[in-house]
Design an enzyme around this catalytic site. Structure first.
Site, PDB file in Angstrom:
ATOM      1  N   THR A 156      -4.032  -6.840   5.475  1.00 21.71           N
ATOM      2  CA  THR A 156      -3.548  -8.164   5.061  1.00 21.71           C
ATOM      3  C   THR A 156      -4.714  -9.124   4.851  1.00 21.71           C
ATOM      4  OG1 THR A 156      -1.560  -7.765   6.393  1.00 21.71           O
ATOM      5  CG2 THR A 156      -1.944 -10.028   5.638  1.00 21.71           C
ATOM      6  N   TRP A 157      -5.666  -9.104   5.753  1.00 23.47           N
ATOM      7  CA  TRP A 157      -6.844  -9.971   5.662  1.00 23.47           C
ATOM      8  C   TRP A 157      -7.670  -9.651   4.431  1.00 23.47           C
ATOM      9  CZ3 TRP A 157     -11.458  -9.980   9.640  1.00 23.47           C
ATOM     10  CH2 TRP A 157     -12.209 -11.163   9.469  1.00 23.47           C
ATOM     11  N   HIS A 162      -2.627   2.711   0.225  1.00 24.16           N
ATOM     12  CA  HIS A 162      -2.926   3.390   1.488  1.00 24.16           C
ATOM     13  C   HIS A 162      -3.216   4.876   1.256  1.00 24.16           C
ATOM     14  CE1 HIS A 162      -2.163   0.053   4.076  1.00 24.16           C
ATOM     15  NE2 HIS A 162      -0.862   0.005   3.887  1.00 24.16           N
ATOM     16  N   ARG A 202     -10.740   0.606  10.709  1.00 29.50           N
ATOM     17  CA  ARG A 202     -10.870  -0.068  12.004  1.00 29.50           C
ATOM     18  C   ARG A 202     -11.075   0.984  13.082  1.00 29.50           C
ATOM     19  NH1 ARG A 202      -6.025  -4.126  14.082  1.00 29.50           N
ATOM     20  NH2 ARG A 202      -7.260  -5.369  15.590  1.00 29.50           N
TER      21      ARG A 202
END
Length: 326
Positions: A72-73, A134, A156
């Site tokens: 989202t960021w 994705h 991440r």
């Protein structure tokens, strides 16, 4: 899945039925092992259609990510950077009234029954288009890989990724999510059975391409964005061929983009506090904590040991590593 099959025959249906499957997470009843990655049953037709019908434009920008890794960021940042000439003032910026997922669509998540509507929508987007995915690198539509379009990838550390994925899926409106315990989800995650997983092969596919073709793929870590957002935003703009000019820097354009896309700003917007995305999950659940190290509140010592071993084994020799804050 039946709608496209009715138009094109039942080839896709037969392929899907023959694939290995596992219990799904959240809103996905099952995961199918499709092209060496675990594809949610509710998106597999969209993946088929994305691969078949999506036509890349040379100036397209793709935001690729492993789910729950800062997607989202990065969508917000990339959109604001690429479109900054269109929206000189942040006071009337689309990010103030639209969730980033609406401004930066993911074709594989929407190209199912309404495929032709989606193709029309994508073709009408203002160029340069900013599109998300994705899907692992080897399974991207050939038109993406063969074009001069550019890909920004974010991942991440697996500890925080797992916690974010589990908490997010548990909030989806699905009976299956309620019965998936933390321990069950963790065992699946360690085996790579997670949305678009295994997570290690997903990361490595983009990592290796970024090393082989650095002009095609920019590889980012969520932790690096948190540590030095100014440097990373400059890096993104330069990679996309639209670096910030001296005038823009002196006028605070970059700083305004960073502030506009900050977690605190986005979480406090009405559009991100109310409503739902795909009628599956409330928008507010896309903005949880945005912290590094929150996993420590969920992991037992045995879980730490097990996932650490999986990371060491799967990423060994690749040059890709993560700083894990214990």
């Amino acid at each position: 899945m039946a709608s496209v099959g009715a138009q094109q025959g039942n080839g896709e249906e037969n392929v899907i039925m023959s694939l290995p499957k596992e219990r799904g997470w959240g809103a996905a009843p099952y995961f199918y092992l499709f092209q060496d990655f675990w594809c949610p049953s509710n998106y597999i037709q969209g993946v088929f259609n994305f691969q078949k019908f999506f036509q890349t434009k040379e100036d397209d920008v793709f935001v690729a990510s492993f789910p729950k890794s800062g997607t989202t960021w990065l969508k917000a940042l990339t959109f604001a950077i690429v479109k900054r000439q269109h929206f000189a003032s942040v006071e009337n910026h689309p990010l103030l009234t639209s969730i980033p997922h609406a401004l930066v669509p993911s074709p594989e998540l929407t190209m199912d029954a309404d495929i032709y509507d989606q193709i029309g929508h994508l073709s009408q987007m203002t160029e340069p288009r900013v599109v998300a995915t994705h899907i692992p690198y080897p399974s991207l539509p050939k038109s993406i890989m063969e074009s001069s379009s550019r890909i920004i990838y974010i991942c991440r550390n697996p500890f925080d990724t797992f916690v974010s994925a589990w908490t997010f899926s548990s909030k989806a409106n699905s009976a299956s999510s309620a019965s998936l315990t933390l321990e069950e989800a963790f065992e699946m995650f360690c085996k790579g059975i997670v949305y678009f997983g295994p997570w290690w092969s997903h990361m490595l596919s983009y990592w290796q391409e970024s090393k082989t073709n650095p002009n095609k793929v920019l590889f980012l870590k969520y932790e690096d964005l948190k540590e030095d957002i100014n440097f990373q935003v400059k890096r993104i703009a330069e990679f996309l061929g639209c670096p910030f000019s001296e005038e823009e820097e002196s006028n605070g354009v970059m700083e305004s983009i960073i502030k506009l896309c900050s977690f605190e700003k986005m979480k406090d917007l009405d559009v991100n506090k109310f409503g739902s995305h795909f009628k599956i999950i409330d928008n507010k659940h896309f903005f949880r904590k945005a912290e590094i190290g929150d996993w420590i509140n969920y992991f037992s010592p045995s879980m730490v040991e097990k996932l650490s071993k999986v990371i060491e084994q799967k990423l060994s020799g690749s040059g890709l590593s993560f700083k894990i804050q214990y």
